[in-house]
Design a protein around this motif. Sequence first.
Motif, PDB file in Angstrom:
ATOM      1  N   ARG A  12     -24.771  19.290  28.835  1.00 31.34           N
ATOM      2  CA  ARG A  12     -25.378  20.622  28.893  1.00 31.34           C
ATOM      3  C   ARG A  12     -26.771  20.598  28.270  1.00 31.34           C
ATOM      4  O   ARG A  12     -27.693  21.249  28.735  1.00 31.34           O
ATOM      5  N   LEU A  13     -26.882  19.823  27.198  1.00 29.54           N
ATOM      6  CA  LEU A  13     -28.176  19.677  26.531  1.00 29.54           C
ATOM      7  C   LEU A  13     -28.164  18.395  25.728  1.00 29.54           C
ATOM      8  O   LEU A  13     -27.115  17.806  25.450  1.00 29.54           O
ATOM      9  N   ALA A  14     -29.353  17.959  25.348  1.00 33.17           N
ATOM     10  CA  ALA A  14     -29.516  16.817  24.460  1.00 33.17           C
ATOM     11  C   ALA A  14     -30.619  17.145  23.464  1.00 33.17           C
ATOM     12  O   ALA A  14     -31.555  17.904  23.774  1.00 33.17           O
ATOM     13  N   ILE A  27     -33.542  18.982  25.354  1.00 35.47           N
ATOM     14  CA  ILE A  27     -33.557  18.687  26.786  1.00 35.47           C
ATOM     15  C   ILE A  27     -32.475  19.484  27.492  1.00 35.47           C
ATOM     16  O   ILE A  27     -31.311  19.490  27.067  1.00 35.47           O
ATOM     17  N   ASN A  28     -32.862  20.161  28.564  1.00 31.24           N
ATOM     18  CA  ASN A  28     -31.924  20.886  29.408  1.00 31.24           C
ATOM     19  C   ASN A  28     -31.163  19.873  30.262  1.00 31.24           C
ATOM     20  O   ASN A  28     -31.760  19.113  31.027  1.00 31.24           O
ATOM     21  N   GLY A  29     -29.831  19.863  30.140  1.00 35.40           N
ATOM     22  CA  GLY A  29     -29.034  18.877  30.852  1.00 35.40           C
ATOM     23  C   GLY A  29     -28.971  19.092  32.343  1.00 35.40           C
ATOM     24  O   GLY A  29     -28.623  18.168  33.087  1.00 35.40           O
ATOM     25  N   THR A  30     -29.289  20.286  32.808  1.00 32.14           N
ATOM     26  CA  THR A  30     -29.274  20.573  34.245  1.00 32.14           C
ATOM     27  C   THR A  30     -30.572  20.143  34.916  1.00 32.14           C
ATOM     28  O   THR A  30     -30.573  19.455  35.940  1.00 32.14           O
ATOM     29  N   THR A  31     -31.698  20.528  34.314  1.00 31.64           N
ATOM     30  CA  THR A  31     -32.995  20.199  34.910  1.00 31.64           C
ATOM     31  C   THR A  31     -33.530  18.854  34.445  1.00 31.64           C
ATOM     32  O   THR A  31     -34.476  18.325  35.036  1.00 31.64           O
ATOM     33  N   MET A  32     -32.935  18.298  33.377  1.00 35.44           N
ATOM     34  CA  MET A  32     -33.380  17.036  32.792  1.00 35.44           C
ATOM     35  C   MET A  32     -34.849  17.098  32.390  1.00 35.44           C
ATOM     36  O   MET A  32     -35.622  16.160  32.611  1.00 35.44           O
ATOM     37  N   THR A  33     -35.245  18.217  31.810  1.00 36.28           N
ATOM     38  CA  THR A  33     -36.604  18.391  31.317  1.00 36.28           C
ATOM     39  C   THR A  33     -36.557  18.882  29.874  1.00 36.28           C
ATOM     40  O   THR A  33     -35.563  19.476  29.437  1.00 36.28           O
ATOM     41  N   VAL A  34     -37.643  18.637  29.162  1.00 35.37           N
ATOM     42  CA  VAL A  34     -37.741  19.088  27.780  1.00 35.37           C
ATOM     43  C   VAL A  34     -38.025  20.584  27.770  1.00 35.37           C
ATOM     44  O   VAL A  34     -39.042  21.037  28.297  1.00 35.37           O
ATOM     45  N   SER A  35     -37.122  21.357  27.182  1.00 33.76           N
ATOM     46  CA  SER A  35     -37.298  22.804  27.122  1.00 33.76           C
ATOM     47  C   SER A  35     -37.995  23.247  25.847  1.00 33.76           C
ATOM     48  O   SER A  35     -38.551  24.350  25.801  1.00 33.76           O
ATOM     49  N   ALA A  36     -37.984  22.405  24.808  1.00 29.82           N
ATOM     50  CA  ALA A  36     -38.658  22.767  23.556  1.00 29.82           C
ATOM     51  C   ALA A  36     -38.928  21.508  22.749  1.00 29.82           C
ATOM     52  O   ALA A  36     -38.128  20.561  22.759  1.00 29.82           O
ATOM     53  N   THR A  37     -40.061  21.499  22.072  1.00 31.09           N
ATOM     54  CA  THR A  37     -40.395  20.465  21.094  1.00 31.09           C
ATOM     55  C   THR A  37     -40.698  21.180  19.789  1.00 31.09           C
ATOM     56  O   THR A  37     -41.618  22.003  19.735  1.00 31.09           O
ATOM     57  N   THR A 268     -31.987   6.267  23.505  1.00 30.40           N
ATOM     58  CA  THR A 268     -33.395   6.403  23.134  1.00 30.40           C
ATOM     59  C   THR A 268     -34.109   5.066  23.304  1.00 30.40           C
ATOM     60  O   THR A 268     -33.591   4.012  22.936  1.00 30.40           O
ATOM     61  N   ALA A 269     -35.316   5.123  23.893  1.00 31.32           N
ATOM     62  CA  ALA A 269     -36.163   3.943  24.069  1.00 31.32           C
ATOM     63  C   ALA A 269     -37.234   4.003  22.984  1.00 31.32           C
ATOM     64  O   ALA A 269     -38.246   4.693  23.133  1.00 31.32           O
ATOM     65  N   ARG A 270     -36.998   3.294  21.909  1.00 33.44           N
ATOM     66  CA  ARG A 270     -37.799   3.427  20.692  1.00 33.44           C
ATOM     67  C   ARG A 270     -39.266   3.111  20.909  1.00 33.44           C
ATOM     68  O   ARG A 270     -40.147   3.709  20.292  1.00 33.44           O
ATOM     69  N   TRP A 271     -39.546   2.156  21.788  1.00 33.84           N
ATOM     70  CA  TRP A 271     -40.927   1.691  21.928  1.00 33.84           C
ATOM     71  C   TRP A 271     -41.671   2.386  23.073  1.00 33.84           C
ATOM     72  O   TRP A 271     -42.857   2.148  23.264  1.00 33.84           O
ATOM     73  N   ARG A 272     -41.001   3.238  23.848  1.00 28.69           N
ATOM     74  CA  ARG A 272     -41.646   3.862  25.008  1.00 28.69           C
ATOM     75  C   ARG A 272     -41.751   5.375  24.918  1.00 28.69           C
ATOM     76  O   ARG A 272     -42.289   6.004  25.828  1.00 28.69           O
ATOM     77  N   GLY A 273     -41.212   5.981  23.873  1.00 26.67           N
ATOM     78  CA  GLY A 273     -41.284   7.431  23.761  1.00 26.67           C
ATOM     79  C   GLY A 273     -40.485   8.151  24.827  1.00 26.67           C
ATOM     80  O   GLY A 273     -40.902   9.201  25.328  1.00 26.67           O
ATOM     81  N   LYS A 274     -39.331   7.603  25.175  1.00 24.96           N
ATOM     82  CA  LYS A 274     -38.493   8.199  26.214  1.00 24.96           C
ATOM     83  C   LYS A 274     -37.026   8.166  25.795  1.00 24.96           C
ATOM     84  O   LYS A 274     -36.636   7.410  24.900  1.00 24.96           O
ATOM     85  N   VAL A 275     -36.236   8.989  26.483  1.00 29.16           N
ATOM     86  CA  VAL A 275     -34.793   8.841  26.425  1.00 29.16           C
ATOM     87  C   VAL A 275     -34.318   8.554  27.852  1.00 29.16           C
ATOM     88  O   VAL A 275     -34.749   9.211  28.801  1.00 29.16           O
ATOM     89  N   HIS A 276     -33.487   7.522  27.986  1.00 28.04           N
ATOM     90  CA  HIS A 276     -32.970   7.136  29.291  1.00 28.04           C
ATOM     91  C   HIS A 276     -31.569   7.708  29.483  1.00 28.04           C
ATOM     92  O   HIS A 276     -30.783   7.792  28.536  1.00 28.04           O
ATOM     93  N   HIS A 296     -35.501   8.213  18.006  1.00 30.72           N
ATOM     94  CA  HIS A 296     -34.459   7.450  17.313  1.00 30.72           C
ATOM     95  C   HIS A 296     -33.092   8.046  17.639  1.00 30.72           C
ATOM     96  O   HIS A 296     -32.467   7.693  18.608  1.00 30.72           O
ATOM     97  N   GLY A 297     -32.618   8.980  16.838  1.00 28.74           N
ATOM     98  CA  GLY A 297     -31.307   9.560  17.087  1.00 28.74           C
ATOM     99  C   GLY A 297     -31.284  10.440  18.326  1.00 28.74           C
ATOM    100  O   GLY A 297     -32.282  11.065  18.696  1.00 28.74           O
ATOM    101  N   VAL A 298     -30.098  10.488  18.997  1.00 28.63           N
ATOM    102  CA  VAL A 298     -29.919  11.382  20.143  1.00 28.63           C
ATOM    103  C   VAL A 298     -28.549  12.027  20.042  1.00 28.63           C
ATOM    104  O   VAL A 298     -27.549  11.348  19.779  1.00 28.63           O
ATOM    105  N   TYR A 299     -28.531  13.342  20.230  1.00 30.11           N
ATOM    106  CA  TYR A 299     -27.283  14.123  20.233  1.00 30.11           C
ATOM    107  C   TYR A 299     -27.102  14.720  21.616  1.00 30.11           C
ATOM    108  O   TYR A 299     -28.064  15.226  22.212  1.00 30.11           O
ATOM    109  N   VAL A 300     -25.863  14.664  22.145  1.00 35.16           N
ATOM    110  CA  VAL A 300     -25.597  15.163  23.493  1.00 35.16           C
ATOM    111  C   VAL A 300     -24.335  16.015  23.460  1.00 35.16           C
ATOM    112  O   VAL A 300     -23.343  15.669  22.823  1.00 35.16           O
ATOM    113  N   GLU A 301     -24.369  17.152  24.177  1.00 36.29           N
ATOM    114  CA  GLU A 301     -23.148  17.953  24.327  1.00 36.29           C
ATOM    115  C   GLU A 301     -23.131  18.589  25.708  1.00 36.29           C
ATOM    116  O   GLU A 301     -24.138  18.630  26.400  1.00 36.29           O
TER     117      GLU A 301
END
Length: 301
Positions: A12-14, A27-37, A268-276, A296-301
């Motif tokens: 649902r989100l990460a 990250i919105n789990g449906t659109t796979m886009t960053v909704s807030a930083t 998390t891809a530590r050296w590329r600034g991405k989450v796969h 670094h850390g990633v939480y998913v639900e």
Amino acid sequence: MPDPLPGGGPARLAVVLNSESDSVSVINGTTMTVSATVPVGKEPHHWMVSPDGRLIVANTRGDDLVYIDRESGRIQERRGNIVNPYLAGYSPDQRWLVVNGLRLGHLDIYRAGDLSLVKRIVVGGMPSHLAFDADSRKVFVTLQGHDELAQVDLETQAIDWRIKVGDTPAGVLLTPDGNHLLVGVMGQSDVAVVEWRKAAIVGRIPTGKGSHNILQVPGKPFALVSNRSVNTISVIDQRSFTVVDTIGIPGGPDCMMFSPDGRQLWVTARWRGKVHVYDPVERRVVMSIPVGRSPHGVYVE
């Protein structure tokens, strides 16, 4: 890798912790886009869930814990005077909160209820990752600078033992049967198998250079090990202590978490600034989402 998990749904989100951007990405789990930083504090590395179900981010150089709203990333509460919390975790019985001060070389044990400090144990050697035994009597801590694994008694707040496990140990995981610990040894490209009741190494599993974090596969006798330097994840069978599969993940794979249904592995891809987002069925990365610097850390639900 897991089959679909009963009752679980897609992500649902990460929430991704950007350690060099001092922020979290929602990250919105449906659109796979960053909704807030959202800026959260100085150098967030790892997260945990509080006994009352709130998501907590540990700010290593901010000396605080930040409780955030999962949907927006907004800060709900900030608890200061938690010194150098690189990685922290609650014991299974939720009596204790253990905090690793990697930079300052100490291990802090707090009462979980009021976050009162019970004992500061100076261990040196960059305390990094931790794991608990199932009875909440012991906590196991890797000491990167001393190449050691330590066992601490939570009732007496005393060190039971320290053993050498290899060059620069990091992630540590208790096996499902409760008998062994798996320890990622970054400098030796392997995982040490430790029989913790005997304080003895009983095996080594070659994985890949930079073997770092370890994740239990839900409902299965397998564990995943991220090998940051060679861009792979090793799948370990915890019955035979052998690698049964290797997955390619670019950009320095670090922390990992499955979606509730087990159909996605977020890395998390530590050296590329991405989450796969990796699909275990299709055996490929299906989405790479730009986040902040040094995720670094990633939480998913």
